[in-house]
Design a protein around this motif. Sequence first.
Motif, PDB file in Angstrom:
ATOM      1  N   VAL A 161      67.782   5.373  10.388  1.00 26.23           N
ATOM      2  CA  VAL A 161      66.221   5.490  10.556  1.00 26.23           C
ATOM      3  C   VAL A 161      65.871   5.150  12.074  1.00 26.23           C
ATOM      4  N   THR A 162      64.833   5.916  12.467  1.00 27.07           N
ATOM      5  CA  THR A 162      64.283   5.595  13.610  1.00 27.07           C
ATOM      6  C   THR A 162      62.836   5.377  13.505  1.00 27.07           C
ATOM      7  N   THR A 163      62.187   4.599  14.319  1.00 27.25           N
ATOM      8  CA  THR A 163      60.717   3.951  14.185  1.00 27.25           C
ATOM      9  C   THR A 163      59.932   4.522  15.305  1.00 27.25           C
ATOM     10  N   TYR A 197      81.039   2.365  22.621  1.00 26.18           N
ATOM     11  CA  TYR A 197      79.743   2.951  22.988  1.00 26.18           C
ATOM     12  C   TYR A 197      79.146   3.645  21.527  1.00 26.18           C
ATOM     13  N   LYS A 198      80.203   4.359  21.009  1.00 29.56           N
ATOM     14  CA  LYS A 198      79.802   5.315  19.723  1.00 29.56           C
ATOM     15  C   LYS A 198      79.594   4.038  18.567  1.00 29.56           C
ATOM     16  N   GLN A 199      80.515   3.224  18.593  1.00 27.87           N
ATOM     17  CA  GLN A 199      80.462   2.273  17.538  1.00 27.87           C
ATOM     18  C   GLN A 199      79.129   1.444  17.520  1.00 27.87           C
ATOM     19  N   THR A 200      78.869   0.895  18.592  1.00 29.55           N
ATOM     20  CA  THR A 200      77.391   0.043  19.000  1.00 29.55           C
ATOM     21  C   THR A 200      76.212   1.148  18.168  1.00 29.55           C
ATOM     22  N   THR A 201      76.332   2.235  18.611  1.00 32.00           N
ATOM     23  CA  THR A 201      75.195   3.274  18.286  1.00 32.00           C
ATOM     24  C   THR A 201      75.150   3.395  16.761  1.00 32.00           C
ATOM     25  N   GLU A 202      76.324   3.648  16.059  1.00 36.42           N
ATOM     26  CA  GLU A 202      76.287   3.630  14.850  1.00 36.42           C
ATOM     27  C   GLU A 202      75.906   2.616  13.865  1.00 36.42           C
ATOM     28  N   TRP A 203      76.352   1.019  14.472  1.00 36.05           N
ATOM     29  CA  TRP A 203      76.045  -0.037  13.957  1.00 36.05           C
ATOM     30  C   TRP A 203      74.383  -0.138  14.044  1.00 36.05           C
ATOM     31  N   LEU A 204      73.865   0.184  15.019  1.00 40.38           N
ATOM     32  CA  LEU A 204      72.147   0.157  15.233  1.00 40.38           C
ATOM     33  C   LEU A 204      71.764   1.282  14.275  1.00 40.38           C
ATOM     34  N   LEU A 205      72.295   2.385  14.327  1.00 44.74           N
ATOM     35  CA  LEU A 205      71.774   3.389  13.286  1.00 44.74           C
ATOM     36  C   LEU A 205      71.716   2.940  11.909  1.00 44.74           C
ATOM     37  N   LYS A 206      72.746   2.669  11.466  1.00 47.85           N
ATOM     38  CA  LYS A 206      73.118   2.281  10.046  1.00 47.85           C
ATOM     39  C   LYS A 206      72.403   1.161   9.320  1.00 47.85           C
ATOM     40  N   ASN A 207      72.117   0.435  10.398  1.00 47.32           N
ATOM     41  CA  ASN A 207      71.287  -0.989  10.056  1.00 47.32           C
ATOM     42  C   ASN A 207      69.821  -0.878  10.215  1.00 47.32           C
ATOM     43  N   GLY A 208      69.159   0.338  10.434  1.00 51.00           N
ATOM     44  CA  GLY A 208      67.812   0.595  10.562  1.00 51.00           C
ATOM     45  C   GLY A 208      67.145  -0.065  11.627  1.00 51.00           C
ATOM     46  N   TYR A 209      68.073  -0.367  12.779  1.00 47.56           N
ATOM     47  CA  TYR A 209      67.141  -0.682  14.040  1.00 47.56           C
ATOM     48  C   TYR A 209      66.999   0.558  14.751  1.00 47.56           C
ATOM     49  N   TYR A 217      63.140  -6.578  13.925  1.00 50.53           N
ATOM     50  CA  TYR A 217      63.527  -5.270  14.394  1.00 50.53           C
ATOM     51  C   TYR A 217      64.051  -4.199  13.697  1.00 50.53           C
ATOM     52  N   ALA A 218      64.395  -4.699  12.487  1.00 55.06           N
ATOM     53  CA  ALA A 218      64.939  -3.642  11.447  1.00 55.06           C
ATOM     54  C   ALA A 218      64.439  -3.056  10.342  1.00 55.06           C
ATOM     55  N   VAL A 219      64.980  -2.092   9.769  1.00 56.06           N
ATOM     56  CA  VAL A 219      64.380  -1.778   8.524  1.00 56.06           C
ATOM     57  C   VAL A 219      65.573  -1.657   7.370  1.00 56.06           C
ATOM     58  N   ASP A 220      65.319  -2.440   6.585  1.00 55.24           N
ATOM     59  CA  ASP A 220      66.629  -2.706   5.700  1.00 55.24           C
ATOM     60  C   ASP A 220      66.566  -1.709   4.308  1.00 55.24           C
ATOM     61  N   ILE A 221      67.660  -1.191   4.234  1.00 49.70           N
ATOM     62  CA  ILE A 221      67.557  -0.166   3.418  1.00 49.70           C
ATOM     63  C   ILE A 221      68.978  -0.458   2.426  1.00 49.70           C
ATOM     64  N   ARG A 222      68.683  -0.513   1.159  1.00 41.36           N
ATOM     65  CA  ARG A 222      69.623  -1.011   0.227  1.00 41.36           C
ATOM     66  C   ARG A 222      69.511   0.086  -1.180  1.00 41.36           C
ATOM     67  N   LEU A 223      70.645  -0.160  -1.656  1.00 41.98           N
ATOM     68  CA  LEU A 223      70.882   0.428  -3.190  1.00 41.98           C
ATOM     69  C   LEU A 223      70.201  -0.428  -4.089  1.00 41.98           C
ATOM     70  N   VAL A 224      69.699  -0.011  -5.246  1.00 48.55           N
ATOM     71  CA  VAL A 224      69.170  -0.904  -6.292  1.00 48.55           C
ATOM     72  C   VAL A 224      70.209  -2.140  -6.805  1.00 48.55           C
TER      73      VAL A 224
END
Length: 186
Positions: free
Chosen positions: A132-134, A4-16, A115-122
């Motif tokens: 991110v949350t929308t 459950y924790k892992q799924t939540t982290e995957w969604l959060l860090k990938n901008g969903y 459904y995602a916001v993509d966040i990348r380093l330069v």
Amino acid sequence: DGNYKQTTEWLLKNGYDFDLISEALLPDLCSKGTNPLQVGKMAYEVVVVSDSMTLRPHTLKVLEDFKNAGGKLIFMGRTPEFENAKRKDLSYLLTGAKVIKRSEDEMLNAIGSKYAVDIRLVSGEKSQNLMVTTRVDGDDKWLFFARMNKPCKDDINKEDLIFTVNGGYEVTLYDTLSGEIKPISF
């Protein structure tokens, strides 16, 4: 639960942007499965059921109706085998749904990038330090970004980041540290 924790982290860090729906509250918030799935004042085009062994009868009915109405229903990891903790053949629920193994990449591919916001380093590497949350409020779309990992002491490194959001927007920065509000140009 670790999954459950892992799924939540995957969604959060990938901008969903996502919400967790309580099965106990579902009957009061959602009388029937529609597409999008209306739960309270929120509407969902995609539902991910992650590692659920047992589901309640109302949840099963809502998910089946949502899927049959064209909603994207995804089962990740272990699929339900029980209704109210009693073994039952629930294969009808999996038919027409997307069933994937427990994997970050498979989950992201199944949900889709719309459904995602993509966040990348330069450098092009995916950021591993922001969540991110929308929220949509009328014609406005609000994106809230925060660090996922607490910096050590005063070691706050500034990073140049590239944010990709589907659509065309005028962007305004609301700086929560300084209180400054200013438009951002591209």
